[in-house]
Design an enzyme around this catalytic site. Structure first.
Site: not given
Ligand code: PAF
Length: 277
Positions: A34, A173, A184
């Site tokens: 992110h 990534v 997860r």
């Protein structure tokens, strides 16, 4: 950094802050993947907004909505140093008020792969992303290539609905050992975490086969499957070699091909992919 929870506050911010506005939609429990999206947005945009919203409509009844990892203070602590101007963190009631009953659905592209194994998933994704786009009104938005089908479905939605928003793909990534970063991954126990490395190894195998001249899609599917099946903790949902754009399964590879897979380790379902070109 401003953290807002209502649509009225989001509308005020989107009108005040300098453009171009880059937007990174997330479900929180952020990781380096992110942050890579956020950094790319920072490079290209005057203002960056991030949304954190675990969207119930994209989870099936048997899926992990209740258990989905959440930690807002940790997430905010991660994005603030990255220069994010605002975080939109609405409640379910704000996003889906009583009586909300309009859905955004992309046709053929959302049917195979994740769409076939997670009925209704993409309807939930495209509906919430369309709503977030309408609320935030970004100029550019950033999506990870790990969710290969999601990226294509959202790009198609934005194009078909004339949204006028750039959908920017950002490479996956990976951890140092090759496992694709995912919120997860925290569900994996140490044995499963080790076993999950077979995903990246199988994608590397697909790449090696392709580079060595293999163009028979079924031969690649078979060898990828065999490598994963050699790992006793891995349970394959699908292994696909499909046209990179239409996601139709291929017999022979002529142009760019997306090798994608979904595999369960215990209760954790992981996806990964690579494009052969
Ligand atoms: O990729 C995700 O995290 C979600 O599917 C998204 C795009 C934020 C929509 O809920």
């Amino acid at each position: 950094m401003q953290v807002v929870t209502t649509i009225a506050e989001a509308v005020r911010l989107r009108q005040q802050l300098p453009r171009p506005l880059g937007f990174v939609p997330t479900m929180g429990y952020l990781h380096e993947g992110h942050l890579t999206l956020v950094r790319r947005a920072r490079q290209e945009c005057a203002t960056v907004a991030v949304s954190i919203f675990v969207n119930p409509t994209q989870f099936g009844p048997q899926e992990d909505l209740a258990a989905y990892p959440r930690d807002l203070p940790r997430d905010l602590g991660m994005v603030e140093p990255e220069g994010v101007a605002w975080v939109f963190n609405p409640s379910v009631e704000v996003m889906y008020p009583q009586g909300a009953n309009t859905w955004v659905e992309v046709g053929a592209l959302s049917q195979p792969l994740e769409g076939a194994h997670r009925p209704g998933h993409f309807r939930g994704v495209t509906t919430v992303v369309a709503k977030l786009f309408n609320i935030v009104r970004p100029d550019r938005t950033y999506f990870g290539e790990k969710d290969a089908q999601q990226l294509r479905v959202i790009r198609k939605m934005a194009y078909d609905l004339n949204m006028g928003i750039d959908i920017v793909p950002v490479p996956t990534v990976r951890e140092r050992d090759g496992l694709a970063m995912s919120s997860r991954n925290v569900y994996l126990n140490p044995e499963e975490r080790k076993a999950a490395l077979c995903l990246y190894r199988s994608l590397q195998l697909a790449q090696r086969l392709y580079r060595a001249g293999e163009r028979d899609a079924e031969a690649i599917r078979r060898q990828v499957r065999e490598l994963i099946q050699a790992e006793p903790l891995a349970h394959i949902e699908y292994v696909s070699v499909a046209d990179d754009e239409t996601l139709e399964e291929l017999a022979a590879i002529g142009g760019p091909a997306l090798v994608s897979l979904a595999v369960r380790f215990g209760r954790t379902r992981l996806i990964d992919n690579v494009t052969l070109r």
